[in-house]
Every structure is written in C-alpha cells, then in structure tokens.
Motif scaffolding. Structure first.
Motif, PDB file in Angstrom:
ATOM      1  N   LEU A 279       0.825  -1.202   0.000  1.00 21.30           N
ATOM      2  CA  LEU A 279       0.000   0.000   0.000  1.00 21.30           C
ATOM      3  C   LEU A 279       0.862   1.256   0.000  1.00 21.30           C
ATOM      4  N   MET A 280       0.333   2.297  -0.655  1.00 27.07           N
ATOM      5  CA  MET A 280       0.948   3.624  -0.585  1.00 27.07           C
ATOM      6  C   MET A 280       0.036   4.534   0.230  1.00 27.07           C
ATOM      7  N   GLY A 281       0.521   5.008   1.353  1.00 25.78           N
ATOM      8  CA  GLY A 281      -0.233   5.943   2.164  1.00 25.78           C
ATOM      9  C   GLY A 281       0.114   7.370   1.788  1.00 25.78           C
ATOM     10  N   VAL A 282      -0.917   8.223   1.677  1.00 16.04           N
ATOM     11  CA  VAL A 282      -0.724   9.621   1.282  1.00 16.04           C
ATOM     12  C   VAL A 282      -1.356  10.515   2.338  1.00 16.04           C
ATOM     13  N   ASP A 283      -0.513  11.368   2.936  1.00 20.72           N
ATOM     14  CA  ASP A 283      -1.010  12.381   3.865  1.00 20.72           C
ATOM     15  C   ASP A 283      -1.037  13.705   3.114  1.00 20.72           C
TER      16      ASP A 283
ATOM     17  N   ARG B 209       5.514   9.722   9.469  1.00 26.70           N
ATOM     18  CA  ARG B 209       4.854   8.715  10.309  1.00 26.70           C
ATOM     19  C   ARG B 209       3.350   8.743  10.095  1.00 26.70           C
ATOM     20  N   SER B 210       2.789   9.926   9.879  1.00 29.56           N
ATOM     21  CA  SER B 210       1.345  10.021   9.629  1.00 29.56           C
ATOM     22  C   SER B 210       0.973   9.257   8.372  1.00 29.56           C
ATOM     23  N   ALA B 211       1.794   9.358   7.321  1.00 28.87           N
ATOM     24  CA  ALA B 211       1.510   8.631   6.084  1.00 28.87           C
ATOM     25  C   ALA B 211       1.576   7.122   6.316  1.00 28.87           C
ATOM     26  N   VAL B 212       2.515   6.685   7.130  1.00 28.54           N
ATOM     27  CA  VAL B 212       2.610   5.255   7.458  1.00 28.54           C
ATOM     28  C   VAL B 212       1.356   4.803   8.195  1.00 28.54           C
ATOM     29  N   SER B 213       0.919   5.615   9.168  1.00 31.00           N
ATOM     30  CA  SER B 213      -0.277   5.258   9.938  1.00 31.00           C
ATOM     31  C   SER B 213      -1.503   5.190   9.048  1.00 31.00           C
TER      32      SER B 213
ATOM     33  N   ILE C  34       5.252   3.883   1.568  1.00 31.03           N
ATOM     34  CA  ILE C  34       4.906   2.588   0.975  1.00 31.03           C
ATOM     35  C   ILE C  34       5.239   1.516   1.987  1.00 31.03           C
ATOM     36  N   ILE C  35       4.257   0.681   2.285  1.00 32.41           N
ATOM     37  CA  ILE C  35       4.460  -0.384   3.276  1.00 32.41           C
ATOM     38  C   ILE C  35       4.223  -1.737   2.612  1.00 32.41           C
TER      39      ILE C  35
END
Length: 994
Positions: free
Chosen positions: A537-541, A651-655, A552-553
């Motif tokens: 997944l790609m997290g976007v803040d 870290r917010s994007a990871v969360s 990206i996790i």
C-alpha cells in the motif's frame, strides 16, 4: 457482534434470606403513616462476623499451593475442583441444594446444610482434591439426581457451594412464566472461578434501605437473577469480554453493550451508597443526626435525592427556614397540629423579646416552614408526586436568553435557532436535543425550564389534605389554613425545584449514556473494519505548502519507502513520474489517501491519472480513510519507539496506510476519543467516556484475538485480563526465552496470576504452523502428531517434581514444551477436556481442526443427536459446547472481521455540480449520531441521512441492531433528496445497506 433485544422483566419478588444474601440490604420499610411520633428507629445491625474471618484466611493460605499443584495434574473436568460454601449466595432461579450435593458426590465432601446455616459467616476449608480415573468420570456423567429431572450443569463461572432456591413456587402468579431456570454447579471441569465469601459484602450496599439487585433490575429492565449473577461476576474481577464469551448462560446471553450499561448503573448505585455513608458519618460528628433524617438518607437512591435531604446540614450553611424554626422550639407545635390539634395553643409560644416568636404571625410562619420541610422529605409524599407526574404532560422548554454574554458569537446563536422557542414532552424528547439544549444553556445562549401543569399541584394538595397529612382529630379553621399554606409552600419552594432537578438530571444522564454508547458502537464498527491483508500500500497524507507525504508499506506492514511530493504547487506533472516509478518499483496498486487538508484536490489528482490509465500496466485504485488522530500519534512516544528517526509527518503517512491493512492493530495506538466518531463527546462525562471506549477497545481486540508470538505490546495490553505491565512482561519473556509453545507457558510470566490467565487465555492464539517449524528445527515433537493422555493437564503439560529444599516459584515447575493444536482456537483452556471428549464422540483428531473433514463430522453428529443432548452427555452447557464446535470448525486463518465492510476502493471522482435531486449513489458511513447518519458519497461533503429515514425494513437482518443504526465503514446505497449549496448540506434517503 449483533445486539440482542432486552429481556422482558418478570416482576417476581425474589426471596432473599438475610443470612444467605447479606450483601444486599432489605427493601425500604412500609409507609411512614403508621409512624406516629417518629418513634425510635435504627437500621438492622448485622451479626458481627469478624472473629471468624482470620480462621478462613489462615486455612486458605495453607491449602492454596497444594490445591494449585493438584489442579495441574487433572485430566477430567471433575478433577481438581475445590468445593467451597459461601455465606452469600446469589439467587438463581430454582437451583436445588440437594441436586447440587448429589451431582458433586465424586470424591468430594460438602458440609451439611445445617452447618452452613449456623456458620454462614465462616467458609469451610476446601477439602483436598483427589485424582479421579476416567471410569469414575463416566459414572459421574451418567449419574442423575433424585427427584427432579436432570438439568444441564454450567461450565462457566459457578458459585463454589450451594446456590439458594427461591422459597416458594407458588409465588408466581397463575399463568405467568417463572424466571428462567439455570442449573449451576461447582464447575464440572476446568478451573473453577472462586467467589470469596465476602465478595459482595460491600458496606455501601448492606447499609441502605433498598435492595441493590432489585433497583438495578428496575433501572436496566433486566431480570433480577441476571443482575445478581452480573454483580457476582464483576465482584470477582471478571472482564466484559470474558463474561460475554465464556459465561453466556449466567447473563442470559446479554451482549457487551448491555453488560456495560449494567456495570455503569451498578457503579452509580454504589457511588450513591458510599456518599450516603460519608454524609451520615459527617452529620453524626456534628451531632445533628435524628432518626427521621437517618431514615431519609438511607432511602436515597440518587445523588439528587441525597442533595435534597442533606443540603441544610452542609458546613457553612445558614440553615433552612425549618431549621431556624426548630431552633426556636416550634417543632412540637407542628407535630401537635397533625396529631392532636385540639390541644394546640399557638399563643403560648409568643415571646416578645425573641426574634421569630414575637408575634402570632411569626409563630404561624415558623410552624408552616417546619410542616413544609416534613412534607418535602417524606418518602410516601415524594413517591406520590413522582407517580403523579408520570401520567401528566411535563414539558421542558427553552428560549433565547434575554441577557446574553458579551463573549457569545452571533454565529453560535444561530446554531441554536431550533431551540430558541422550543417545547417538548420530557417523555418524547430526543437525546441529542437534550445535549443541544444543555450546551446552549452552558454558553448562556438559552434559558431552560421544566413546566409542571397546575393540575398536578392541585391534585397533590388535595391528596395531602385528605390522606397523608390530614390531622388525626378535628382542627380549627385557622390551623387548617396553616396546613394548607404549608402544603402550598412545600410544593412551590421545595418539591417543585426538586422535581425539576430530578427530571433534568435524568434526561441529561440518559442522553450522555446514549451518546457514549453511540460513540462506543461507532468505535467498534471502525475497529472491526475488514482488513486488507496481502497488499503493498501507498499511504498519502495530503497537504498544500508542505507537500503530500508518501509512505509505501509491505504486506507485513514494514516501511519500504517514504517521500514527499508537491502535487498542488504547479509541479503535478513532474511528480506524477515520480509516483509512477515508485508504484512500479514496489508493485503497488493501492493508494490510501487521508481525509484531511487538501484531500479533495489529491483525490482528484489521482483519479485523473487513473482515468487516463497513466499507471499502466498497474490497475491502480484508491480509497479515502479517516486520518483522525494520526498527527497526535505521529509525535507520541509509542510512534517514536516504533519508527525511530523518521520524520513525524512521514509517520502520519505510514499510519494512514496501516489503517487499511490492519485497522484494529493501528487504531488501538490512538486514544479512542481522538478517532472522531462521536457526538457531543466534549459535553459528556469524560470519565464515563474513557471507561466505555477503553472497554470497547478491549472487547474488539479480545474477540479478534492476537497471535502471542508476533503481536505488538500496544495491541497485547488491550487483551482482557492484561494491562501495560503484564503486556510488557510477556514481551520481555518472549524476547528472553523465545516464542511461546503453548498457552500454559503464560503462567510463567511475572505478574500473570491464575485470574489474569483465566481472563486472557481464551483470547490469545498460538500459530501452530510456526510452532511446528520451530519444533522440527529443534528436533522436538510435532504438534500435529501429539495425542492427549488422560493423566496430563488440559494443555498437554507435564509437571515434574521440584527439587527438595527449594522455595516454590513460578519457574520451579518444569513444563514440557508440547504444542497444543487447541491453542490456535477460541476454546478456553478450562474446556479442553470437554473438547477432547467431544472429539472422541465424533471420531475426530486434533490434526483435523479447521478442515473440511472436521466440519462434516461435526455436522453429521449433531444432526443425529442434537446439540442439547450432546451438551447433557458432556456435562456442559449449550453455549460452551457451541464455542467448542466453532473453535474446531474454524480454520486457522479465520477472522470474523470479514463479516464487516472493507474500504470503498474507487477509480473516479464525483463533483457536487454533478448531483441533482433523485440521483442514486453508493457511499460509506463516516459517522453515526442520534439524529442521523453521515455518509461520504465522494463529493467532498458528507451527506446526512435523517434518523427517521433509517427504518428496520431497509436494513439487512445482520444490521438490525439495538439502535437500528449503521456504523462507520458500512457501504450504503442512497438517494439525494435535497441539496443546499450555500450551507453545503446534502440530505439523503437510505435505500439499502450493501
């Protein structure tokens, strides 16, 4: 997770002998009408039992280690049972003492009933448990008690000793169904929960003039026997998840929400009793206590009643008008007016030199004040006026305050335009309306009052004159005028304000509880969102000036890459190449966007690229998730420990990405009140809110279960029976000694005693594939080929003798590391023996757990015999057997969260301009409140489904819950019925739940 309807309350007066049920006090005495001159009265004193208590403790301490050691060696449910008689038994309908004795006659000794009655305060020392053979167990299972038909014994928390039977069967009215019967025994298998003899001997309960079980039953509308069981379970420190899953038959299958409601009400009653006790002691110290006042205090069931009775005796109070009149010696005149008015001569009380006694009018006024005070504090009078108000139209009214505070903003005033000329019956007013009115009143925008019609006052005064406060003999007209004035004064000055406070307090309390419960239901729905495992997944803040943070996790939640892109500063095309390269390099096809600042623009950016097939050959989709609490978590010590050296913004994007991959594991890191799915959460009791939300988190984490060998410390601390220290000790033990092989090893962890183990064991999983690989690498036995032996302990643990001369400790017992396939199921270790007997009945093995062969065997066997008969053969209850069946049938990867909704993945975007009345859309529930459901339909503004449009017919059977409400994350199909562009409001109608 579905809620159950409330059980109809049966109005059967429970028979509770004082000797056997001393924890709950007697009901209030009869009417005070017969109490002529406030004759001497004292609460019934209990027989002192202190001298015998040390004996119990001493004998208990000597035998506890021996009993524990023997219990580990048991092979069947009846072995290792410590039978203990209690002097305080909970009333469970129709449990026969003789049946209990007969069924427990398997190598154990019970005290005779006579000894119990004589020495109810002293629990007999537990007899030494003996090891039974399998043949004896079979005999015990086929043994039937004399007389009555055999009922199914319970496998759950069972009272150690005899439970009381209701006194007479004839008490039930003809044609009325009796209370539900439950046969409870001293735990026919596993480790029994031991209820100490003084479990419910709380002084705050015993001293009151009301029965806490009866009051609890009336307030929660739950049967008294269930309330009694719940009190005992909570007194023994059982957690809500444990009770709901493993003690269903004792609580009549109530769900966690109802159990929390009972717990909160119980705590309120105990708080009232505690405050009453403190008030009594304080008034006694000041020497102001009277028999009448003591009776009134012991009758108080709410804080409002206590405040009404005790207000004149507070330190620093000038005293009431009645108190000042009493100090002048006019109380005798007031009592004479009621009892023998012909003998009353008010002129004899005139003292020209004394203020308040100088004229006849002063004396009449003083007598009037004393009579008004007596009327306002009389229990029968207050009961009558409360009952009278129940049948009349009592309205709560709010209006715009005449003198508003200068600090009040005009915009805030506009928010309360619905309540500026508002009136509603208190029986029909909605909870959210009460909270809105209270907020307006606190902001000095609204004034609120309770309107009681004049007819109530007239009927009340007539009843007082003709019944309760009628003089016992003929009274002269001037004396009757004083009495009339006293009743009128009492209602206006004392009773009416009391009723207003009670109504407001009750409405506010109910509204706050419902608001907190709604928050809890929303939180549960959010925590149990279906995870999306196995995806990168790609997290976007999103952001404007400082750019959009990317993370990206991996499918295992490991951080693969972090970056910052500037999509809204004229560099969108250049950054698109960067994003495409990252997605292709990590083979990521799912983008998760936070719903904060610049969310709408970021969503439009990705939707445009997806529609142009820019990321080919990847089929990229995106979803929007709530980022509430992400920024708070990113700067927390937990985040710093988990992601050291990483920028808080990243870290917010990871969360955000992890909230889609495993919502439960990520959201438990955030304080629940910051998740943002509540209503008026800042206006309610913060203590109640925190306790409820923490309980919901514990419930969700426990019911999902955790793998003890891979879960984080943050997740582990929310398991029932554990806390931060115990979770830390478990992680330290795992790091020092390697992974846990079976559940029994938890007993070796520091700080994890028998009670904590009992509460948490059923919610902890041990992955058997991982253990098999570990064991094979260490040349140990494989768990799949292990077979149970009757003489081993339930978890396959063999205990070797300790070295002589060494002090006993947790690590003294050498436990053979033997994997147990049952440790991967929801079956509690106390039921392992029953599970093995069940497997022998159906011809199954431990190797078949979760496989199709096991499911077929269970299905065919149940079709032949039926679950009720099988439970009786196994000497267990149907709920416990059902848990065993579920545990054996479910695969190792089973996750009940799959029944809940997944995030809504999209490829395109809808604009507000595209909407028109009648448009049908699909959306995702963002928040549920008491007045409606907020739905994200993808236009940047959440639409509202008014609560009147959410009907039972539109919900599927699985969604017809207690509140007929929908929770966050659920997908719905809606129709647009109104669009208010200037106010940015969209009104929707619910079509169906997807």
């Amino acid at each position: 997770m579905s809620s159950l309807p409330r059980r109809a309350k049966l109005k059967v007066q429970p028979a509770v002998p004082i000797d056997e049920f001393s924890s709950f006090s007697e009901l209030s005495s009869a009417s005070e009408e017969d109490d002529k001159e406030d004759s001497a009265w004292e609460p019934q004193k209990k027989v002192p039992r202190n001298p015998k208590q040390p004996v119990c403790k001493e004998s208990k301490a000597k035998r506890a280690p021996r009993g524990k050691k023997n219990t580990l060696k048991t092979s069947d449910g009846l072995e290792g049972v410590v039978v203990k008689e209690l002097n305080n038994s909970v009333l469970i309908a129709d449990v026969d003492l003789e049946d209990r004795k007969n069924k427990l006659d398997t190598g154990q000794t019970l005290k005779p009933a006579k000894t119990k009655r004589k020495n109810s305060a002293q629990s007999p020392s537990a007899p030494r448990t003996k090891k039974l053979k399998v043949e004896e167990t079979n005999k015990a299972s086929n043994f039937k008690s004399e007389g009555n038909s055999t009922e199914t014994p319970s496998t759950s928390t069972l009272w150690q000793g005899a439970c009381k039977k209701e006194e007479d069967e004839d008490d039930c009215i003809s044609g009325q169904s009796p209370l539900k019967k439950i046969k409870t025994e001293s735990c026919p298998q596993g480790q029994p929960v031991r209820f100490p003899a003084n479990a419910s001997n709380a002084t705050e309960e015993a001293e009151m003039n009301w029965d806490i079980v009866q009051v609890l039953s009336e307030r929660t509308n739950i049967e008294p026997w269930v309330c009694g069981n719940i009190i005992r379970l909570f007194n023994d420190d059982n957690t809500i998840p444990f009770i709901v899953r493993y003690r269903k038959e004792l609580i009549n299958n109530l769900d966690a929400d109802y159990l929390r409601e009972v717990q909160q009400t119980l705590e309120e009653l105990r708080a009232v009793a505690k405050k009453v006790r403190g008030t009594i002691q304080k008034i006694k110290k000041e020497g102001k206590m009277s028999e009448c006042l003591l009776r009134a205090l012991l009758n108080c069931k709410t804080f409002e009643e206590l405040e009404h009775v005790s207000a004149p005796y507070k330190t620093g109070s000038k005293g009431t008008k009645a108190q000042r009149a009493r100090q002048l010696g006019l109380e005798e005149a007031a009592r004479t007016l009621l009892e023998n008015p012909g003998m009353l001569n008010l002129l004899s009380y005139i003292r020209p030199s004394v203020k308040g006694l100088s004229t006849l009018q002063d004396i009449e006024t003083g007598v009037q004040h004393i009579l008004a005070d007596m009327i306002a504090k009389d229990k029968e009078t207050l009961d009558f006026i409360r009952k009278l108000c129940q049948n009349r139209y009592i309205a709560i009214q709010s209006s715009l305050a005449k003198v508003s505070s200068k600090n009040v903003n005009e915009k805030d005033v506009g928010k309360f335009h619905l309540y500026q000329n508002f009136s509603c019956n208190i029986r029909n007013i909605q909870h959210h309306q009460i909270l809105a009115i209270n907020r307006g009143e606190n902001l000095k925008i609204l004034t609120v009052k309770v309107n009681i019609p004049d007819g109530v006052k007239n009927e009340f005064c007539r009843w007082c004159i003709q019944n309760r406060w009628r003089p016992r003999r003929f009274a002269r007209p001037e004396l009757m005028k004083i009495l009339h004035n006293s009743i009128d004064d009492s209602f206006k000055r004392l009773i009416y304000p009391l009723l207003c406070r009670e109504f407001r307090a009750k409405l506010t309390s109910d509204a706050e509880k419902e608001s907190v419960m709604m928050f809890g239901r929303n939180l549960r729905q959010l925590l149990l969102t279906n995870p999306v495992p196995g995806r990168t997944l790609m997290g976007v803040d999103p952001g404007y000036k400082h750019g959009c943070k990317l993370a990206i996790i991996s499918p295992t939640s490991q951080i693969l890459h972090t970056d910052v892109v500037y999509l809204h500063c004229g560099q969108g095309f250049h950054e698109a190449e960067k994003i495409k390269r990252l997605l292709l390099n990590f083979n990521c096809s799912t983008v998760v966007i936070g719903n904060g600042t610049a969310c709408r623009e970021t969503e439009a950016y990705f939707a445009d690229l997806i529609m142009r097939n820019y990321f080919a050959p990847l089929d990229v989709v995106y979803c929007i998730v709530s980022e509430a609490g992400a920024s708070i978590y990113s700067v927390s010590p937990e985040a710093n420990k988990e992601m050291p050296g990483l920028d808080p913004n990243l870290r917010s994007a990871v969360s955000i990405a992890r909230r889609v991959q495993d919502p439960l594991a990520e959201l438990v890191k955030i304080e629940p009140k910051h998740i943002g799915v509540g209503m008026y959460q800042h206006d309610v009791s913060q203590t109640l809110l925190k306790a409820t939300l923490d309980s919901v988190v514990e419930e969700c984490v426990s019911f999902v279960g955790v793998d003890i060998n891979i879960c984080s410390e943050v997740l582990l601390r929310h398991i029932a029976g554990l806390n931060a220290n115990r979770a830390k000790n478990i992680i330290e033990w795992r790091e020092k000694n390697g992974p846990f092989i079976n559940r029994e090893q938890l007993k070796k962890v520091k700080g994890l005693g028998p009670k904590s183990f009992q509460q948490c064991a059923g919610f902890i999983r041990i992955n058997q594939d991982y253990i098999r690989k570990l064991c094979s690498s260490q040349h140990t036995e494989s768990a799949g080929s292990s077979q149970r032996v009757a003489v081993t302990s339930p978890a396959g643990v063999e205990v070797t003798s300790e070295k002589p001369g060494k002090k006993k400790s947790k690590t003294a017992a050498n436990i053979v590391l033997k994997p147990d396939p049952l440790d991967q199921t929801c079956i509690h270790p106390e039921s392992y023996n029953i599970a093995m007997r069940f497997l022998s009945f159906i011809g199954g093995t431990l190797c078949e757990i979760g496989k199709l062969e096991m499911q077929q065997k269970i299905k065919s066997f149940l079709e032949k015999e039926g679950i009720e008969k099988l439970a009786e053969r196994l000497q267990t209850t149907v709920p416990t057997l059902q848990i065993i069946i579920d545990g054996l049938s479910q695969s190792e990867s089973f996750d009940f969260r799959t029944d809940f909704s997944q995030p809504d993945f999209k490829r395109s975007i809808v604009c507000l301009q595209d909407l028109e009345v009648g448009t049908i859309l699909t959306g995702k529930v963002e928040n549920a409140t008491l007045f409606g459901i907020f739905v994200d339909i993808g236009v940047g503004i959440t639409g509202l489904i008014p609560i009147r449009n959410v009907t039972e017919a539109k919900l599927s059977k699985t969604k017809r819950r207690r509140s007929l409400g929908l929770g966050p994350g659920e997908r719905v199909e809606v129709r647009v019925i109104n669009i208010d562009v200037p106010r940015s409001r969209i009104t929707l109608d619910l079509i169906r739940v997807l």
